[in-house]
Motif scaffolding. Structure first.
Motif, PDB file in Angstrom:
ATOM      1  N   ARG A  73     -10.415  -2.942   5.595  1.00 45.44           N
ATOM      2  CA  ARG A  73     -10.662  -2.846   4.153  1.00 45.44           C
ATOM      3  C   ARG A  73      -9.365  -2.638   3.382  1.00 45.44           C
ATOM      4  O   ARG A  73      -9.146  -3.264   2.334  1.00 45.44           O
ATOM      5  N   ARG A  74      -8.486  -1.791   3.896  1.00 47.07           N
ATOM      6  CA  ARG A  74      -7.219  -1.527   3.208  1.00 47.07           C
ATOM      7  C   ARG A  74      -6.341  -2.775   3.148  1.00 47.07           C
ATOM      8  O   ARG A  74      -5.684  -3.037   2.144  1.00 47.07           O
ATOM      9  N   TYR A  75      -6.317  -3.525   4.241  1.00 51.88           N
ATOM     10  CA  TYR A  75      -5.547  -4.774   4.216  1.00 51.88           C
ATOM     11  C   TYR A  75      -6.101  -5.731   3.173  1.00 51.88           C
ATOM     12  O   TYR A  75      -5.351  -6.388   2.441  1.00 51.88           O
ATOM     13  N   LYS A  76      -7.403  -5.830   3.086  1.00 47.02           N
ATOM     14  CA  LYS A  76      -8.014  -6.745   2.121  1.00 47.02           C
ATOM     15  C   LYS A  76      -7.761  -6.286   0.691  1.00 47.02           C
ATOM     16  O   LYS A  76      -7.520  -7.101  -0.208  1.00 47.02           O
ATOM     17  N   GLU A  77      -7.808  -4.970   0.469  1.00 46.04           N
ATOM     18  CA  GLU A  77      -7.583  -4.440  -0.882  1.00 46.04           C
ATOM     19  C   GLU A  77      -6.158  -4.697  -1.357  1.00 46.04           C
ATOM     20  O   GLU A  77      -5.931  -4.985  -2.526  1.00 46.04           O
ATOM     21  N   THR A  78      -5.211  -4.571  -0.448  1.00 43.12           N
ATOM     22  CA  THR A  78      -3.801  -4.760  -0.832  1.00 43.12           C
ATOM     23  C   THR A  78      -3.338  -6.207  -0.665  1.00 43.12           C
ATOM     24  O   THR A  78      -2.234  -6.546  -1.085  1.00 43.12           O
TER      25      THR A  78
END
Length: 291
Positions: free
Chosen positions: A101-106
């Motif tokens: 999720r963090r990779y997708k958000e950034t």
């Protein structure tokens, strides 16, 4: 070995777990930080450059970007310990779903998935690759449920020196020379009576007692000073609680010679008298040197 180094932190972990945030926080705490530095070179680096009087705490990040040398990292850590250094390996982690999720958000690209076709497999491969570091880990932190602010607070609580205090810089400036660009808070005191129009005061500055007396003859100056102090007493602990390490307060008047300087001096003097959890600094950007 560099005997000036009193503390060596090695930061590793999964991409997206907060390693960059942790490293930046350590830098704010006074650590000399190196990002993605091959651990196999660290011993030679410390020997080659020797002791430096300004460097006594060192933080080095090592992660999957160093994969060409990562397999030799445990050997390098053992060598450092054999040479009398005591590195602490801090390993940051999070669940695969949180990392994804963090990779997708950034919208970041995973180093093992440059094509951006299979992020989940890249995270799985990264976790397998980093297993070689497990025997060397002293401190493990799962950041799955932590915000950036919470992670900063954790790092600060664990690694800040006992006398560490948030730095507060209060700076006078003149609007005619442009606003202070790096200011967090800006106060405009051009509403106060201007000593520039008093012949015997115009060539003096706000550091001179006569100018300060003139500025504070204006009842609004005392009211402004007290309200600003009350505001700062309320606000600064809030900033510190959010993990902020330094704050710049700008006080501006027309030329930056008289009113803003006098107010900065008054605020600094009032705060310096208190037992404060903050480290105060003052400066005057546009004040001319005495002729």
């Amino acid at each position: 070995m560099n005997m000036a180094i009193q503390q060596l932190i090695l930061i590793s972990g999964m991409g997206g777990s907060g390693k960059t945030t942790a490293l930046h926080t350590l830098e704010d705490l006074g650590f000399y930080c190196m990002d993605n530095f091959p651990l196999v070179l660290l011993s030679d680096f410390m020997k080659r450059f020797g002791a430096h009087p300004e460097v006594h705490r060192l933080a080095v990040s090592v992660d999957i970007r160093e994969r060409l040398y990562l397999g030799k990292a445990p050997e390098a850590i053992h060598q450092l310990r054999a040479e009398g250094c005591s590195p602490e390996l801090l390993f940051l982690d999070a669940s695969d779903s949180v990392l994804l999720r963090r990779y997708k958000e950034t919208r970041r690209i995973h180093p093992l998935d440059m094509a951006g076709s299979d992020m989940a497999s890249a995270i799985k491969l990264e976790r397998e690759t980093l297993k070689s570091l497990e025997p060397c880990i002293q401190t493990y932190l799962n950041t799955s449920s932590m915000t950036i602010h919470a992670l900063r607070a954790w790092v600060k609580q664990r690694y800040a020196e006992s006398d560490y205090r948030m730095r507060v810089a209060i700076v006078s400036f003149g609007y005619k020379n442009g606003i202070l660009q790096d200011a967090d808070l800006v106060f405009d005191v051009r509403f106060l009576n201007n000593p520039f129009f008093v012949p015997e005061l115009s060539r003096q500055s706000g550091r001179d007692k006569a100018v300060q007396a003139y500025v504070f003859q204006d009842p609004d100056a005392g009211i402004f000073l007290q309200k600003t102090l009350d505001f700062l007493h309320f606000l600064l602990p809030k900033y510190a609680g959010e993990g902020k390490h330094y704050l710049t307060i700008a006080i501006g008047c027309t030329g930056g010679q008289h009113r803003s300087v006098a107010i900065v001096e008054a605020i600094y003097e009032a705060m310096a008298k208190e037992t404060s959890p903050f480290s105060w600094q003052k400066s005057h950007r546009d004040m001319k040197a005495p002729e």
